[in-house]
Design a protein around this motif. Sequence first.
Motif, PDB file in Angstrom:
ATOM      1  N   MET A 167       0.817  -1.213   0.000  1.00 19.63           N
ATOM      2  CA  MET A 167       0.000   0.000   0.000  1.00 19.63           C
ATOM      3  C   MET A 167       0.852   1.266   0.000  1.00 19.63           C
ATOM      4  O   MET A 167       0.379   2.347  -0.381  1.00 19.63           O
ATOM      5  N   ASP A 168       2.113   1.147   0.401  1.00 15.49           N
ATOM      6  CA  ASP A 168       3.021   2.306   0.367  1.00 15.49           C
ATOM      7  C   ASP A 168       3.579   2.564  -1.041  1.00 15.49           C
ATOM      8  O   ASP A 168       4.169   3.615  -1.289  1.00 15.49           O
ATOM      9  N   LEU A 169       3.418   1.605  -1.946  1.00 18.75           N
ATOM     10  CA  LEU A 169       3.893   1.779  -3.322  1.00 18.75           C
ATOM     11  C   LEU A 169       2.956   2.729  -4.070  1.00 18.75           C
ATOM     12  O   LEU A 169       1.773   2.838  -3.735  1.00 18.75           O
ATOM     13  N   PRO A 170       3.462   3.429  -5.099  1.00 18.76           N
ATOM     14  CA  PRO A 170       2.656   4.440  -5.813  1.00 18.76           C
ATOM     15  C   PRO A 170       1.302   3.926  -6.306  1.00 18.76           C
ATOM     16  O   PRO A 170       0.291   4.609  -6.169  1.00 18.76           O
ATOM     17  N   ASP A 171       1.292   2.716  -6.880  1.00 20.04           N
ATOM     18  CA  ASP A 171       0.045   2.178  -7.432  1.00 20.04           C
ATOM     19  C   ASP A 171      -0.500   1.002  -6.640  1.00 20.04           C
ATOM     20  O   ASP A 171      -1.364   0.249  -7.134  1.00 20.04           O
ATOM     21  N   GLY A 172       0.001   0.798  -5.435  1.00 26.38           N
ATOM     22  CA  GLY A 172      -0.506  -0.280  -4.601  1.00 26.38           C
ATOM     23  C   GLY A 172      -0.416  -1.633  -5.273  1.00 26.38           C
ATOM     24  O   GLY A 172       0.635  -2.011  -5.805  1.00 26.38           O
ATOM     25  N   TYR A 173      -1.520  -2.356  -5.277  1.00 21.97           N
ATOM     26  CA  TYR A 173      -1.529  -3.699  -5.866  1.00 21.97           C
ATOM     27  C   TYR A 173      -1.428  -3.659  -7.391  1.00 21.97           C
ATOM     28  O   TYR A 173      -1.161  -4.690  -8.021  1.00 21.97           O
ATOM     29  N   ASP A 174      -1.628  -2.505  -7.984  1.00 18.65           N
ATOM     30  CA  ASP A 174      -1.497  -2.359  -9.442  1.00 18.65           C
ATOM     31  C   ASP A 174      -0.099  -1.925  -9.857  1.00 18.65           C
ATOM     32  O   ASP A 174       0.142  -1.628 -11.025  1.00 18.65           O
ATOM     33  N   THR A 175       0.818  -1.883  -8.902  1.00 20.00           N
ATOM     34  CA  THR A 175       2.206  -1.520  -9.224  1.00 20.00           C
ATOM     35  C   THR A 175       2.797  -2.552 -10.174  1.00 20.00           C
ATOM     36  O   THR A 175       2.740  -3.764  -9.922  1.00 20.00           O
ATOM     37  N   LEU A 176       3.363  -2.074 -11.267  1.00 20.27           N
ATOM     38  CA  LEU A 176       3.958  -2.963 -12.276  1.00 20.27           C
ATOM     39  C   LEU A 176       5.408  -3.243 -11.896  1.00 20.27           C
ATOM     40  O   LEU A 176       6.207  -2.317 -11.720  1.00 20.27           O
ATOM     41  N   LEU A 177       5.746  -4.511 -11.758  1.00 18.98           N
ATOM     42  CA  LEU A 177       7.100  -4.903 -11.373  1.00 18.98           C
ATOM     43  C   LEU A 177       7.993  -5.038 -12.594  1.00 18.98           C
ATOM     44  O   LEU A 177       7.533  -5.357 -13.695  1.00 18.98           O
ATOM     45  N   GLY A 178       9.282  -4.817 -12.379  1.00 22.06           N
ATOM     46  CA  GLY A 178      10.248  -5.030 -13.446  1.00 22.06           C
ATOM     47  C   GLY A 178      10.583  -6.511 -13.576  1.00 22.06           C
ATOM     48  O   GLY A 178      10.014  -7.359 -12.882  1.00 22.06           O
ATOM     49  N   GLU A 179      11.514  -6.820 -14.470  1.00 23.39           N
ATOM     50  CA  GLU A 179      11.891  -8.221 -14.697  1.00 23.39           C
ATOM     51  C   GLU A 179      12.391  -8.845 -13.406  1.00 23.39           C
ATOM     52  O   GLU A 179      13.199  -8.265 -12.690  1.00 23.39           O
ATOM     53  N   ARG A 180      11.880 -10.058 -13.090  1.00 21.31           N
ATOM     54  CA  ARG A 180      12.251 -10.816 -11.896  1.00 21.31           C
ATOM     55  C   ARG A 180      11.991 -10.023 -10.610  1.00 21.31           C
ATOM     56  O   ARG A 180      12.660 -10.196  -9.601  1.00 21.31           O
ATOM     57  N   GLY A 181      11.002  -9.117 -10.659  1.00 15.80           N
ATOM     58  CA  GLY A 181      10.637  -8.375  -9.456  1.00 15.80           C
ATOM     59  C   GLY A 181      11.532  -7.205  -9.143  1.00 15.80           C
ATOM     60  O   GLY A 181      11.597  -6.741  -7.992  1.00 15.80           O
ATOM     61  N   MET A 182      12.242  -6.696 -10.182  1.00 13.28           N
ATOM     62  CA  MET A 182      13.127  -5.555  -9.977  1.00 13.28           C
ATOM     63  C   MET A 182      12.319  -4.383  -9.420  1.00 13.28           C
ATOM     64  O   MET A 182      11.210  -4.101  -9.850  1.00 13.28           O
ATOM     65  N   GLY A 183      12.889  -3.699  -8.459  1.00 13.88           N
ATOM     66  CA  GLY A 183      12.208  -2.575  -7.821  1.00 13.88           C
ATOM     67  C   GLY A 183      11.782  -2.897  -6.403  1.00 13.88           C
ATOM     68  O   GLY A 183      11.428  -2.003  -5.637  1.00 13.88           O
ATOM     69  N   LEU A 184      11.844  -4.191  -6.028  1.00 12.25           N
ATOM     70  CA  LEU A 184      11.515  -4.611  -4.672  1.00 12.25           C
ATOM     71  C   LEU A 184      12.752  -5.190  -4.003  1.00 12.25           C
ATOM     72  O   LEU A 184      13.659  -5.713  -4.667  1.00 12.25           O
ATOM     73  N   SER A 185      12.792  -5.092  -2.692  1.00 12.41           N
ATOM     74  CA  SER A 185      13.887  -5.712  -1.947  1.00 12.41           C
ATOM     75  C   SER A 185      13.687  -7.223  -1.924  1.00 12.41           C
ATOM     76  O   SER A 185      12.607  -7.738  -2.245  1.00 12.41           O
ATOM     77  N   GLY A 186      14.738  -7.950  -1.505  1.00 10.38           N
ATOM     78  CA  GLY A 186      14.634  -9.400  -1.432  1.00 10.38           C
ATOM     79  C   GLY A 186      13.539  -9.846  -0.486  1.00 10.38           C
ATOM     80  O   GLY A 186      12.777 -10.772  -0.783  1.00 10.38           O
ATOM     81  N   GLY A 187      13.434  -9.161   0.660  1.00 11.13           N
ATOM     82  CA  GLY A 187      12.391  -9.516   1.613  1.00 11.13           C
ATOM     83  C   GLY A 187      11.000  -9.245   1.090  1.00 11.13           C
ATOM     84  O   GLY A 187      10.065 -10.022   1.336  1.00 11.13           O
TER      85      GLY A 187
END
Length: 584
Positions: free
Chosen positions: A456-476
Amino acid sequence: METFRKLKSFYWPYKHMFLWSLFFSLFVTGIIVVYPIILQYTIDEVFIGGKHSAVPYLALGFVGIMIIKGIATFFQQYLGDMFGIKSVYHLRNTLYEKLQYLPFRYYDNAKTGDLMSRLTADVEGFRFFLSFGISEFIRLILLITVSLSVMFYYSIELAMITIAALPFLAIVVYKFDKQVHPAFRGIRKSFGRLNTKVQENISGINTVKSLSREGFEISKFNTTNDDYKDKYLHTANVWAKFFPLMEFIGNLCVVALLAYGGNLVINGELNPGELVAFFSLVWYIIWPIANLGFVINLFSQSKASGERLLEVLEAEEEIKNAETPITTAKLEGNIEFEQVTLEYSDEDTAAIKNISFHAEKGRVIGLIGSTGSGKTSVTQLLTRFYDPAAGFVKIDGRDVKDYALHTLRKNIGVVLQESFLFSSTIKANIAYGKPGATMDEIIDAAKRANAHEFIMDLPDGYDTLLGERGMGLSGGQKQRIAIARAICINPSILILDDATSAVDMETEFKIQHALQEVMKDRTTIIIAHRISSLKHADEILVLEEGRIVERGLHNELLKNNGMYKRIYDIQYKDQKRILATQIG
């Protein structure tokens, strides 16, 4: 032609397109052979015979023939391309589908880049021969046959001189084919290795840069690229020798025809226009034979490609459904391993040996041991990624082989140590195993995995588009989304393969607390290196070299002073040292 026979089911349904393309190709060939006849008539009848009034009609007729030829050529090429495109569309879909169902054992030895090369370059090489090569081969044979027939009509003697050169041309073409096929197969294999090298480098670019190994990777790529270049140069060398030799034999034939044909014209036995037409027809034989080398080149490439495609299509699907599989919608989740042994290949030592344990519905089983002890292998047998070499793996009293694969795996939620996310929205990633999941179900799964807050802290919440292999998120963060994805399918059995390894201890505590509720009424297998992740398990199995060396509750195992106690002491001492450092 064995390769093409095996692949017949992919192109034969579209044979009507090929036949129409071939019809227009033969029509164009017939028009081409008319050109020398018109040329002969123009010289002998119009220029020498004085029928100058026929010139306008010849010109108009020639223009009309060219228009008809242009239209026929369009349909020939369009239908030929359609034949090839539709055939490989079916082939590419089948290859991709095959890759989805090939067992893990196949991927243990396969290279990603090489598989990508097969689905792209090899499929395209096969397509080009279907679109152009087959009809071109038939067209060239027909052009040679018709041209020879017209030549015999003009002069039997000159036609025999031309035929005398054909065996030499055929020998050159035959030798060319013998050399060019293995050369192109080598190119295809080398291209697959080149693709693999690029794919591995891009996937591991973080490791490359963090260890400053750019120069080493460049050197390895150059070596692979040099091999690809050398194989192409060898093929180019074979190809470069072919055309000059064909042209040399053709020119010798022309010289012989000029000498003998000129003498026939001088003696009045042959008209000048017939000799000119004859020379045109000679090149309608020599160059088609030379072009047969090009078609053979295409054939060799497509054959090499087809062989590589068949290696995938004919790969054995070891993990299959039973003849009448059980398709129960929901399993209870009672697990039983009976004297199970797993061997990944005939040459490997057994990954797990003679393992037995039982887990009733709702129980939590913990697996711990050193790297390579067989922890993950246990869970891969449960999901039928592999089948055991001996013993039985059962769920609800039935061998897992009795269940339909779809039913089995829909009832088992798996969170791997290395979480993989697709280049899509967070919502789509969580609902990947359950496409019809409602938003409430997706949010509930995320909350249970302690992921809702950061999403919910991400700009688009659940509609946030992830990069390849989840780029843009931490490992956790990636790991918690993977946990939510497993929870979303509401499995009867939950497998957590070191699922909290990428999160800090505080987040691990929160996830474990959330999972306590999730694990109720479902059987859970936890693989972990941290004892804190599994000390509350109903039974802990300690594995070493593929065997269960200890089993019991956390407190019982601590009293045994065995391997589990040694692992506990090491981790506990590390935690005390870290705590003392922070306090100091």
